[in-house]
Design an enzyme around this catalytic site. Structure first.
Site, PDB file in Angstrom:
ATOM      1  N   SER A 138       1.340  -1.456  -0.064  1.00 46.58           N
ATOM      2  CA  SER A 138      -0.103   0.520   0.069  1.00 46.58           C
ATOM      3  C   SER A 138       0.893   1.061  -0.298  1.00 46.58           C
ATOM      4  CB  SER A 138      -0.689  -0.205   1.384  1.00 46.58           C
ATOM      5  OG  SER A 138      -1.374   0.997   1.284  1.00 46.58           O
ATOM      6  N   TYR A 151      -2.641  -0.673  11.029  1.00 48.40           N
ATOM      7  CA  TYR A 151      -2.565  -1.290   9.104  1.00 48.40           C
ATOM      8  C   TYR A 151      -1.001  -0.703   8.595  1.00 48.40           C
ATOM      9  CZ  TYR A 151      -4.527  -1.551   4.216  1.00 48.40           C
ATOM     10  OH  TYR A 151      -3.938  -1.698   2.554  1.00 48.40           O
TER      11      TYR A 151
HETATM   12  P1  NAP Z   1     -10.262  -6.608  -0.721  1.00 49.59           P
HETATM   13  O1  NAP Z   1     -11.691  -6.024  -1.630  1.00 49.59           O
HETATM   14  O2  NAP Z   1     -11.154  -6.190   0.553  1.00 49.59           O
HETATM   15  O3  NAP Z   1      -9.684  -7.444  -0.806  1.00 49.59           O
HETATM   16  C1  NAP Z   1      -9.380  -8.370  -0.029  1.00 49.59           C
HETATM   17  C2  NAP Z   1      -9.213  -9.701   0.001  1.00 49.59           C
HETATM   18  O4  NAP Z   1      -8.271 -10.164   0.954  1.00 49.59           O
HETATM   19  C3  NAP Z   1     -10.268 -10.302   0.017  1.00 49.59           C
HETATM   20  O5  NAP Z   1     -10.439 -11.669  -0.697  1.00 49.59           O
HETATM   21  C4  NAP Z   1     -10.696 -10.607   1.001  1.00 49.59           C
HETATM   22  O6  NAP Z   1     -11.091 -12.414   1.430  1.00 49.59           O
HETATM   23  C5  NAP Z   1      -8.855 -11.524   1.529  1.00 49.59           C
HETATM   24  N1  NAP Z   1      -8.820 -11.928   3.294  1.00 49.59           N
HETATM   25  C6  NAP Z   1      -8.948 -11.009   4.102  1.00 49.59           C
HETATM   26  N2  NAP Z   1      -8.769 -11.666   4.996  1.00 49.59           N
HETATM   27  C7  NAP Z   1      -7.972 -12.593   4.358  1.00 49.59           C
HETATM   28  C8  NAP Z   1      -7.114 -13.896   5.447  1.00 49.59           C
HETATM   29  N3  NAP Z   1      -7.261 -14.010   6.243  1.00 49.59           N
HETATM   30  N4  NAP Z   1      -6.841 -15.406   4.427  1.00 49.59           N
HETATM   31  C9  NAP Z   1      -7.653 -14.946   2.751  1.00 49.59           C
HETATM   32  N5  NAP Z   1      -7.938 -14.353   1.983  1.00 49.59           N
HETATM   33  C10 NAP Z   1      -8.004 -13.078   3.069  1.00 49.59           C
HETATM   34  O7  NAP Z   1      -9.982  -5.413  -0.987  1.00 49.59           O
HETATM   35  P2  NAP Z   1      -8.474  -4.713  -1.653  1.00 49.59           P
HETATM   36  O8  NAP Z   1      -8.548  -3.995  -1.956  1.00 49.59           O
HETATM   37  O9  NAP Z   1      -8.710  -5.721  -3.004  1.00 49.59           O
HETATM   38  O10 NAP Z   1      -7.202  -5.693  -1.026  1.00 49.59           O
HETATM   39  C11 NAP Z   1      -6.333  -5.958  -1.641  1.00 49.59           C
HETATM   40  C12 NAP Z   1      -4.595  -5.775  -1.144  1.00 49.59           C
HETATM   41  O11 NAP Z   1      -4.501  -4.045  -1.527  1.00 49.59           O
HETATM   42  C13 NAP Z   1      -5.196  -5.660   0.522  1.00 49.59           C
HETATM   43  O12 NAP Z   1      -3.837  -6.415   0.984  1.00 49.59           O
HETATM   44  C14 NAP Z   1      -5.014  -4.381   0.698  1.00 49.59           C
HETATM   45  O13 NAP Z   1      -4.435  -4.293   2.242  1.00 49.59           O
HETATM   46  C15 NAP Z   1      -4.055  -3.070  -0.232  1.00 49.59           C
HETATM   47  N6  NAP Z   1      -4.766  -2.214  -0.712  1.00 49.59           N
HETATM   48  C16 NAP Z   1      -6.516  -1.673  -0.656  1.00 49.59           C
HETATM   49  C17 NAP Z   1      -6.168  -0.689  -0.969  1.00 49.59           C
HETATM   50  C18 NAP Z   1      -7.931  -0.033  -1.862  1.00 49.59           C
HETATM   51  O14 NAP Z   1      -8.000   1.339  -1.488  1.00 49.59           O
HETATM   52  N7  NAP Z   1      -8.334  -0.160  -1.627  1.00 49.59           N
HETATM   53  C19 NAP Z   1      -5.489   0.482  -0.975  1.00 49.59           C
HETATM   54  C20 NAP Z   1      -3.809  -0.149  -0.212  1.00 49.59           C
HETATM   55  C21 NAP Z   1      -3.187  -1.574  -0.888  1.00 49.59           C
HETATM   56  P3  NAP Z   1     -12.881 -12.212   2.615  1.00 49.59           P
HETATM   57  O15 NAP Z   1     -13.556 -12.326   1.094  1.00 49.59           O
HETATM   58  O16 NAP Z   1     -12.348 -13.374   2.371  1.00 49.59           O
HETATM   59  O17 NAP Z   1     -12.862 -11.447   3.382  1.00 49.59           O
END
Ligand code: NAP
Length: 279
Positions: A138, A151
């Site tokens: 991130s 976080y």
């Molecule tokens: P998201 O749609 O909430 O996806 C997160 C994924 O991680 C979901 O599939 C969730 O599964 C899974 N997850 C959570 N806990 C888990 C566990 N214990 N084991 C396996 N899977 C797990 O959000 P996203 O934005 O795509 O996030 C993806 C990555 O991008 C993350 O690492 C996040 O920190 C990073 N990120 C996101 C943003 C943003 O603004 N969206 C910004 C910077 C970085 P469930 O459906 O089961 O919960």
């Protein structure tokens, strides 16, 4: 078609889902993992819409037995593992006085130790294939952000771990990269699972600051968030580029923001230095 195999964590939604479909479209045998495979409907539909096949498997990054089972299963069914994309992660809103140490440990468990467990289980296989270890961190892995202390600490920890590992892994043929998104319109915010009004009401002396932070963050998400597919393009760059950078920001905004702190945006200066320490 490449016969290479990539495993991605957290593919039920968002960046992981888009990266899984994108990798399969690019010709990779794609193992799309979820902690709860009953939540794979959106993933299956996206794959069907794109006309690609995914190998969908269970993997909870906080459960070492499920990680071992997933990776052993990939090796026995596909015979190789060429890349891992540590994408699974979860946000957390809170500040020191209003959260418990157990809350912070849980954030570290998913966002840091989860990455560590998956990477440790995968590394012997990535070493055998001369593969890639990619982690979605991130901009919060570079710049600490208010009410995101836990976080950001977890994402800083991942960045520090991977930056330290990169020259060592390179000696055994494994390329390590981190991908730094800014705001991406995914389930990420709603998955934090907090009632924002209740959070502000319970924030005591921090209520005004939290409200201001939330107002600013909501407007940033509304005006400038990338789509998951846009952010996933940077993940695919780490997967497919001939020589991917160590550190890849997913947007100009993310480059500008991390650039307030970094003079080494792509990590080449640090790795140029530390690679020399391992011969
Ligand atoms: P998201 O749609 O909430 O996806 C997160 C994924 O991680 C979901 O599939 C969730 O599964 C899974 N997850 C959570 N806990 C888990 C566990 N214990 N084991 C396996 N899977 C797990 O959000 P996203 O934005 O795509 O996030 C993806 C990555 O991008 C993350 O690492 C996040 O920190 C990073 N990120 C996101 C943003 C943003 O603004 N969206 C910004 C910077 C970085 P469930 O459906 O089961 O919960």
């Amino acid at each position: 078609m490449s016969s290479k195999v990539v495993l991605i964590t957290g593919t039920s939604s968002g960046i992981g889902l888009a990266a899984a479909v994108g990798a399969a479209k690019a010709g990779w045998r794609t193992v799309a993992t979820l902690r709860d495979t009953s939540r794979a409907d959106a993933l299956r539909k996206a794959a069907a819409d794109a006309g690609v096949e995914l190998d969908i498997r269970q993997l909870d990054v906080t459960d070492p037995a499920s990680i071992a089972a997933a990776i052993d299963g990939v090796i026995s069914d596909h015979g190789r593992l060429d890349a891992v994309i540590n994408n699974a992660g979860a946000g957390h809103l809170g500040t020191l006085e209003n959260e418990t140490v157990a809350d912070v440990r849980q954030v570290m468990e998913v966002n840091f130790f989860g990455v560590l467990h998956v990477s440790k289980a995968a590394l012997p296989h990535l070493r055998a294939s001369g593969g890639r270890l990619i982690t979605v961190t991130s901009v919060g892995g570079v710049v600490g952000q208010p009410f995101n202390e836990a976080y950001c600490a977890a994402k800083f920890a991942v960045e520090g771990y991977m930056e330290s590992l990169a020259p060592v892994a390179a000696k055994v043929g494994v390329t390590v990269s981190v991908v730094e998104p800014g705001a991406v319109a995914t389930e990420f915010v709603s998955n934090i699972g907090v009632d924002l009004e209740a959070e502000v009401a319970a924030a005591g002396p921090y209520a005004d600051a939290l409200q201001a932070y939330l107002d600013r963050t909501v407007s940033q998400f509304l005006s400038g968030a990338q789509t998951p597919a846009e952010a996933a393009e940077s993940v695919l760059e780490a997967l497919t580029a001939d020589r991917p950078a160590f550190r890849i920001q997913t947007s100009d905004w993310a480059r500008g923001f991390t650039g307030t702190k970094l003079s080494d945006l792509d990590g080449s200066a640090v790795l140029g230095l530390t690679s020399g320490w391992v011969g």
